[in-house]
Scaffold this motif. Structure first.
Motif, PDB file in Angstrom:
ATOM      1  N   ILE A 221      36.751  33.683  39.311  1.00  0.00           N
ATOM      2  CA  ILE A 221      37.485  33.289  40.521  1.00  0.00           C
ATOM      3  C   ILE A 221      37.915  34.529  41.301  1.00  0.00           C
ATOM      4  N   TYR A 222      38.376  35.545  40.600  1.00  0.00           N
ATOM      5  CA  TYR A 222      38.917  36.735  41.257  1.00  0.00           C
ATOM      6  C   TYR A 222      37.814  37.616  41.839  1.00  0.00           C
ATOM      7  N   ASN A 223      36.771  37.853  41.054  1.00  0.00           N
ATOM      8  CA  ASN A 223      35.737  38.805  41.465  1.00  0.00           C
ATOM      9  C   ASN A 223      34.630  38.182  42.298  1.00  0.00           C
ATOM     10  N   ASN A 224      34.398  36.884  42.128  1.00  0.00           N
ATOM     11  CA  ASN A 224      33.290  36.234  42.831  1.00  0.00           C
ATOM     12  C   ASN A 224      33.739  34.966  43.538  1.00  0.00           C
ATOM     13  N   PRO A 225      34.683  35.071  44.474  1.00  0.00           N
ATOM     14  CA  PRO A 225      35.142  33.870  45.183  1.00  0.00           C
ATOM     15  C   PRO A 225      34.008  33.250  46.005  1.00  0.00           C
ATOM     16  N   VAL A 226      33.946  31.918  46.009  1.00  0.00           N
ATOM     17  CA  VAL A 226      32.828  31.249  46.689  1.00  0.00           C
ATOM     18  C   VAL A 226      33.052  31.117  48.183  1.00  0.00           C
ATOM     19  N   ASN A 227      34.283  31.250  48.631  1.00  0.00           N
ATOM     20  CA  ASN A 227      34.551  31.161  50.067  1.00  0.00           C
ATOM     21  C   ASN A 227      35.810  31.960  50.407  1.00  0.00           C
ATOM     22  N   THR A 228      36.113  32.040  51.694  1.00  0.00           N
ATOM     23  CA  THR A 228      37.233  32.869  52.140  1.00  0.00           C
ATOM     24  C   THR A 228      38.575  32.294  51.691  1.00  0.00           C
ATOM     25  N   PHE A 229      38.654  30.953  51.534  1.00  0.00           N
ATOM     26  CA  PHE A 229      39.917  30.369  51.074  1.00  0.00           C
ATOM     27  C   PHE A 229      40.264  30.872  49.679  1.00  0.00           C
ATOM     28  N   VAL A 230      39.315  30.800  48.749  1.00  0.00           N
ATOM     29  CA  VAL A 230      39.563  31.259  47.381  1.00  0.00           C
ATOM     30  C   VAL A 230      39.843  32.759  47.377  1.00  0.00           C
ATOM     31  N   ALA A 231      39.087  33.515  48.161  1.00  0.00           N
ATOM     32  CA  ALA A 231      39.277  34.968  48.227  1.00  0.00           C
ATOM     33  C   ALA A 231      40.680  35.320  48.697  1.00  0.00           C
ATOM     34  N   ASP A 232      41.183  34.571  49.667  1.00  0.00           N
ATOM     35  CA  ASP A 232      42.490  34.857  50.248  1.00  0.00           C
ATOM     36  C   ASP A 232      43.621  34.328  49.372  1.00  0.00           C
ATOM     37  N   PHE A 233      43.379  33.201  48.695  1.00  0.00           N
ATOM     38  CA  PHE A 233      44.448  32.573  47.919  1.00  0.00           C
ATOM     39  C   PHE A 233      44.694  33.282  46.590  1.00  0.00           C
ATOM     40  N   MET A 234      43.625  33.736  45.935  1.00  0.00           N
ATOM     41  CA  MET A 234      43.756  34.336  44.611  1.00  0.00           C
ATOM     42  C   MET A 234      43.856  35.853  44.725  1.00  0.00           C
ATOM     43  N   GLY A 235      44.949  36.380  44.241  1.00  0.00           N
ATOM     44  CA  GLY A 235      45.142  37.825  44.287  1.00  0.00           C
ATOM     45  C   GLY A 235      46.426  38.182  45.017  1.00  0.00           C
ATOM     46  N   SER A 236      47.135  39.187  44.520  1.00  0.00           N
ATOM     47  CA  SER A 236      48.369  39.635  45.153  1.00  0.00           C
ATOM     48  C   SER A 236      48.445  41.162  45.087  1.00  0.00           C
ATOM     49  N   PRO A 237      48.279  41.851  46.224  1.00  0.00           N
ATOM     50  CA  PRO A 237      47.986  41.329  47.551  1.00  0.00           C
ATOM     51  C   PRO A 237      46.607  40.647  47.597  1.00  0.00           C
ATOM     52  N   ALA A 238      46.419  39.808  48.610  1.00  0.00           N
ATOM     53  CA  ALA A 238      45.177  39.068  48.746  1.00  0.00           C
ATOM     54  C   ALA A 238      44.015  39.996  49.091  1.00  0.00           C
ATOM     55  N   MET A 239      42.796  39.487  48.907  1.00  0.00           N
ATOM     56  CA  MET A 239      41.608  40.234  49.304  1.00  0.00           C
ATOM     57  C   MET A 239      41.651  40.510  50.805  1.00  0.00           C
ATOM     58  N   ASN A 240      41.274  41.716  51.206  1.00  0.00           N
ATOM     59  CA  ASN A 240      41.109  42.022  52.622  1.00  0.00           C
ATOM     60  C   ASN A 240      39.849  41.328  53.135  1.00  0.00           C
ATOM     61  N   LEU A 241      39.976  40.565  54.207  1.00  0.00           N
ATOM     62  CA  LEU A 241      38.843  39.866  54.817  1.00  0.00           C
ATOM     63  C   LEU A 241      38.671  40.433  56.224  1.00  0.00           C
ATOM     64  N   ILE A 242      37.691  41.322  56.366  1.00  0.00           N
ATOM     65  CA  ILE A 242      37.582  42.168  57.558  1.00  0.00           C
ATOM     66  C   ILE A 242      36.347  41.779  58.383  1.00  0.00           C
TER      67      ILE A 242
END
Length: 371
Positions: A221-242
């Motif tokens: 879930i953390y390293n291979n999120p399937v979409n931007t929602f999972v990428a943004d929701f899991m992690g603190s701070p969240a994944m940077n989506l640039i």
């Protein structure tokens, strides 16, 4: 064989679909965490497993047995609620043993089970107290004890730590993890706290608007999120989506990132995902965790692909074991996680290292990951 199976589960309240074609399974002794924002359907899904809510369609199986039509008392489950739900007029011992008393368990057997669970939860000195004489953490232990004494096939936890303060949450999280390792019982646990999900789970199910977004191990879930929602929701701070653009570099594909008042950064992409070739000359969303964007001295020297670029540092936030720096790329604020003693100052330009082997890419329209 999977011990708990949820197959094509649907749940509606009138015309409102709350859960939509949910498919999950967990092995015996597994720790399944249902996570997502408020209103995503995670507590409703837990209640359908418990039998507190009937399902609209699909199937729930526990230990190979279909339980759709079974009364909650026949499902061999125990539930720990967010509100503790203790009887205020009973002592701790009476609260823990009440269910056994109702079922007609002999008194010596009840007392032995209460003593065993109290020792396990380290609440032996509290057995004669009433709930009003307990702290929040102690009440939660009693609520857990009432479930543990049942020795059920499946434990269900509905946001059990949400009423506790931050330090106590961490302590109780450790206790729950320790209990699971000791007992090896199957657990389904609901939370909106993704840190709880990452630290407790053997499998995580991420939900949004009643739809299962991703199901996998915490690492997946953390390293291979399937979409931007999972990428943004899991992690603190969240994944940077640039926001970024794929271009032709000198040795293959490159990633262009816009900077404020400076030419774009161009990062060479070694071993990019196969699907990224179709995005040449097009925009993508570049996902990179803060720990994969750091000072050059703190970068992972074993990384398969490292690239370095100068970035203007807007804000520096010392955080004890780390230092967080905020820069601006692609028109967005971007967080870098640096060493605690990194020599960096706000209002200056500093080199940052991008661990591109830890990066992911998303389609800006579908928000799905590019593979």
């Amino acid at each position: 064989m999977s011990f708990l199976q949820i197959i094509d589960l649907d749940k509606s309240f009138g015309n409102v679909e709350v859960l939509k074609r949910i498919n999950l399974e967990i092995d015996e002794g597994g720790f399944l965490v249902l996570v997502g924002p408020s209103g995503c359907g995670k507590s409703t899904l837990l209640n359908t497993i418990a039998g507190l809510e009937p399902i609209t369609g699909g199937e729930i199986r526990i230990g190979g047995r279909r339980v759709n039509e079974l009364h909650p008392s026949k499902r061999d489950i125990a539930m720990v609620f967010q509100s503790y739900a203790l009887y205020p007029n009973m002592t701790v011992a009476q609260n823990i043993g009440f269910g056994m008393e109702i079922r007609g368990v002999p008194k010596p057997e009840r007392e032995a089970a209460i003593a065993r669970v109290a020792e396990m939860l380290q609440i032996d000195p509290l057995l004669s107290r009433k709930p009003s004489q307990l702290s929040g953490g102690q009440r939660q232990r009693v609520a857990m004890g009432r479930a543990l004494v049942r020795d059920p096939q499946v434990f269900l936890f509905d946001e059990p730590l949400s009423n506790l303060d931050a330090k106590l949450r961490v302590d109780m999280r450790t206790e729950i993890k320790r209990l699971h390792q000791r007992m090896g019982t199957t657990i389904v646990y609901v939370t909106h706290d993704q840190i709880e999900a990452m630290t407790l789970a053997s499998k995580i199910a991420v939900l949004k608007d009643g739809v299962l977004q991703q199901f996998g191990t915490p690492a997946e879930i953390y390293n291979n999120p399937v979409n931007t929602f999972v990428a943004d929701f899991m992690g603190s701070p969240a994944m940077n989506l640039i926001p970024a653009r794929i271009t032709n570099g000198s040795a293959g594909l490159a990633l262009d990132l816009e900077r404020s008042a400076a030419p774009p950064i161009s990062l060479p992409l070694a071993n990019p995902p196969a699907g990224l070739t179709a995005y040449k000359g097009r925009d993508v969303i570049f996902g990179v965790r803060p720990e994969a964007l750091t000072d050059p001295e703190g970068a992972d020297r074993n990384a398969a692909s490292l690239a370095q670029a100068d970035c203007f540092i807007e804000v520096v936030e010392p955080a004890g074991s780390d230092t967080f720096a905020v820069t601006h790329l692609g028109g967005k604020g971007v967080i870098a996680r640096l060493r605690a003693d990194a020599n960096i100052a706000p209002g200056t330009t500093a080199p940052l290292a991008f661990n591109l082997s830890k990066s992911v890419f998303f389609d800006p329209e579908t928000e799905s990951r590019i593979l």
